[in-house]
Design an enzyme around this catalytic site. Structure first.
Site, mmCIF file in Angstrom:
data_model
loop_
_atom_site.group_PDB
_atom_site.id
_atom_site.type_symbol
_atom_site.label_atom_id
_atom_site.label_comp_id
_atom_site.label_asym_id
_atom_site.label_seq_id
_atom_site.Cartn_x
_atom_site.Cartn_y
_atom_site.Cartn_z
ATOM 1 N N LYS A 1 13.476 -22.927 -11.715
ATOM 2 C CA LYS A 1 14.219 -23.978 -11.009
ATOM 3 C C LYS A 1 14.896 -24.831 -12.070
ATOM 4 C CE LYS A 1 11.055 -24.755 -7.149
ATOM 5 N NZ LYS A 1 10.157 -25.769 -6.541
ATOM 6 N N ASP B 1 1.762 -20.481 -4.048
ATOM 7 C CA ASP B 1 1.018 -21.019 -2.911
ATOM 8 C C ASP B 1 1.491 -22.397 -2.479
ATOM 9 O OD1 ASP B 1 -0.018 -22.472 -5.211
ATOM 10 O OD2 ASP B 1 -1.574 -23.195 -3.833
ATOM 11 N N GLU C 1 4.419 -16.577 -16.386
ATOM 12 C CA GLU C 1 4.270 -17.675 -15.423
ATOM 13 C C GLU C 1 5.069 -17.355 -14.164
ATOM 14 O OE1 GLU C 1 2.674 -19.750 -14.081
ATOM 15 O OE2 GLU C 1 3.011 -21.814 -14.741
ATOM 16 N N ASP C 2 4.590 -17.877 -13.042
ATOM 17 C CA ASP C 2 5.283 -17.627 -11.778
ATOM 18 C C ASP C 2 6.594 -18.404 -11.667
ATOM 19 O OD1 ASP C 2 3.962 -20.069 -11.615
ATOM 20 O OD2 ASP C 2 2.949 -19.649 -9.721
ATOM 21 N N PHE D 1 11.042 -25.501 -2.331
ATOM 22 C CA PHE D 1 9.636 -25.162 -2.568
ATOM 23 C C PHE D 1 9.412 -23.769 -2.002
ATOM 24 C CE2 PHE D 1 5.086 -25.046 -2.260
ATOM 25 C CZ PHE D 1 4.699 -25.714 -3.403
ATOM 26 N N VAL D 2 8.985 -22.861 -2.856
ATOM 27 C CA VAL D 2 8.851 -21.462 -2.425
ATOM 28 C C VAL D 2 7.402 -20.994 -2.482
ATOM 29 C CG1 VAL D 2 11.208 -20.809 -3.036
ATOM 30 C CG2 VAL D 2 9.413 -20.673 -4.771
ATOM 31 N N LYS E 1 -3.315 -19.738 -10.854
ATOM 32 C CA LYS E 1 -3.511 -18.454 -10.226
ATOM 33 C C LYS E 1 -2.188 -17.829 -9.850
ATOM 34 C CE LYS E 1 -7.537 -20.437 -7.955
ATOM 35 N NZ LYS E 1 -7.970 -21.041 -6.690
ATOM 36 N N GLY E 2 -1.135 -18.657 -9.877
ATOM 37 C CA GLY E 2 0.163 -18.238 -9.343
ATOM 38 C C GLY E 2 0.731 -16.976 -9.952
ATOM 39 N N ASP F 1 9.225 -25.480 -13.161
ATOM 40 C CA ASP F 1 9.793 -26.565 -12.385
ATOM 41 C C ASP F 1 10.209 -27.653 -13.378
ATOM 42 O OD1 ASP F 1 10.287 -27.787 -9.822
ATOM 43 O OD2 ASP F 1 8.494 -28.983 -10.092
HETATM 44 P P1 IMP Z 1 6.004 -27.600 -13.927
HETATM 45 O O1 IMP Z 1 4.870 -27.948 -14.839
HETATM 46 O O2 IMP Z 1 6.599 -28.821 -13.282
HETATM 47 O O3 IMP Z 1 7.042 -26.712 -14.558
HETATM 48 O O4 IMP Z 1 5.371 -26.863 -12.690
HETATM 49 C C1 IMP Z 1 5.018 -25.570 -12.716
HETATM 50 C C2 IMP Z 1 3.912 -25.332 -11.711
HETATM 51 O O5 IMP Z 1 4.119 -26.055 -10.493
HETATM 52 C C3 IMP Z 1 3.885 -23.896 -11.358
HETATM 53 O O6 IMP Z 1 2.984 -23.198 -12.183
HETATM 54 C C4 IMP Z 1 3.448 -23.910 -9.917
HETATM 55 O O7 IMP Z 1 2.040 -23.872 -9.857
HETATM 56 C C5 IMP Z 1 3.901 -25.231 -9.381
HETATM 57 N N1 IMP Z 1 5.162 -25.104 -8.617
HETATM 58 C C6 IMP Z 1 6.359 -25.610 -8.950
HETATM 59 N N2 IMP Z 1 7.284 -25.312 -8.025
HETATM 60 C C7 IMP Z 1 6.652 -24.566 -7.093
HETATM 61 C C8 IMP Z 1 7.101 -23.937 -5.866
HETATM 62 O O8 IMP Z 1 8.267 -23.980 -5.452
HETATM 63 N N3 IMP Z 1 6.153 -23.253 -5.175
HETATM 64 C C9 IMP Z 1 4.851 -23.151 -5.580
HETATM 65 N N4 IMP Z 1 4.401 -23.717 -6.723
HETATM 66 C C10 IMP Z 1 5.301 -24.434 -7.461
HETATM 67 MG MG MG Z 2 1.322 -22.079 -11.574
#
Ligand code: IMP
Ligand code: MG
Length: 185
Positions: free
Chosen positions: A130, A158, A98-99, A151-152, A42-43, A102
């Site tokens: 990040k 959220d 995408e929001d 963490f934002v 939902k981000g 990470d």
């Molecule tokens: P990844 O698969 O590790 O790249 O993670 C991406 C997902 O983790 C994003 O779509 C977010 O839902 C969540 N996420 C990663 N870092 C944050 C943050 O700092 N705040 C909120 N959600 C995060």
């Molecule tokens: Mg997300």
């Protein structure tokens, strides 16, 4: 509550200015075409809604839901589709929206999943990156802001479903409870 709202990292005005720039850039890159924005639930809902209005083209949008297994503190890296698109993307110019990236695992999964559906082109636009936390390399075509390893929350992002409606992007500070539980990375 396992976190406390900390300092503002990116203000609503800074977000709006950057989203406007991204919209103009995408408008130039996709001139004469009709891109389909695929927002990740939902981000990315808030970002997608603003971005699509900043793109001066016949653009459309749809959403996809994914979730990753594993503890909140550390993703297992296994990503699962929870909600699929309502349209075919075959032959379309698709931009994943995408929001935040990470580890890169969510986007890695999505890119591979969408690529099998034969879009004409596939690009990725992410608001926050990040970079330092990347575990899986994924090509990113459009980036709003590179941010440090905090963490934002806010502007769609959220913690436990909260803070998505905040207009600014802020750092969520871990409380000692949260650190003990290994939550709120
Ligand atoms: P990844 O698969 O590790 O790249 O993670 C991406 C997902 O983790 C994003 O779509 C977010 O839902 C969540 N996420 C990663 N870092 C944050 C943050 O700092 N705040 C909120 N959600 C995060
Ligand atoms: Mg997300």
């Amino acid at each position: 509550m396992t976190g406390r709202l900390g300092r503002t990292l990116i203000t609503r005005d800074e977000v709006a200015a950057r989203v406007a720039e991204l919209g103009q850039t995408i408008g130039r890159d996709y001139a004469g075409r009709s891109p389909l924005l695929v927002g990740v639930l939902k981000g990315a809902v808030v970002f997608t809604a603003d971005l699509v209005r900043a793109i001066p083209l016949r653009a459309s949008f749809d959403f996809m839901g994914v979730s990753s297994y594993g503890s909140r503190a550390r993703s297992s890296g296994v990503v699962r589709l929870t909600s699929d698109l309502s349209v075919s993307i075959e032959g379309r110019d698709v931009i994943i929206v995408e929001d935040i990236i990470d580890s890169g695992r969510t986007i890695h999964y999505l890119r591979r999943n969408l690529a099998t559906r034969h879009p004409k082109s596939l690009a990725l636009c992410v608001l926050l990156d990040k970079v330092a936390r990347r575990e899986v390399e994924v090509p990113v075509d459009y980036v709003g802001f590179v941010i440090p390893n905090d963490f934002v929350v806010g502007y769609g992002l959220d913690h436990d479903g909260l803070y998505r409606n905040l207009p600014d992007i802020s750092v969520l500070e871990r409380t000692s409870d949260a650190m003990a539980a290994g939550e709120a990375r």
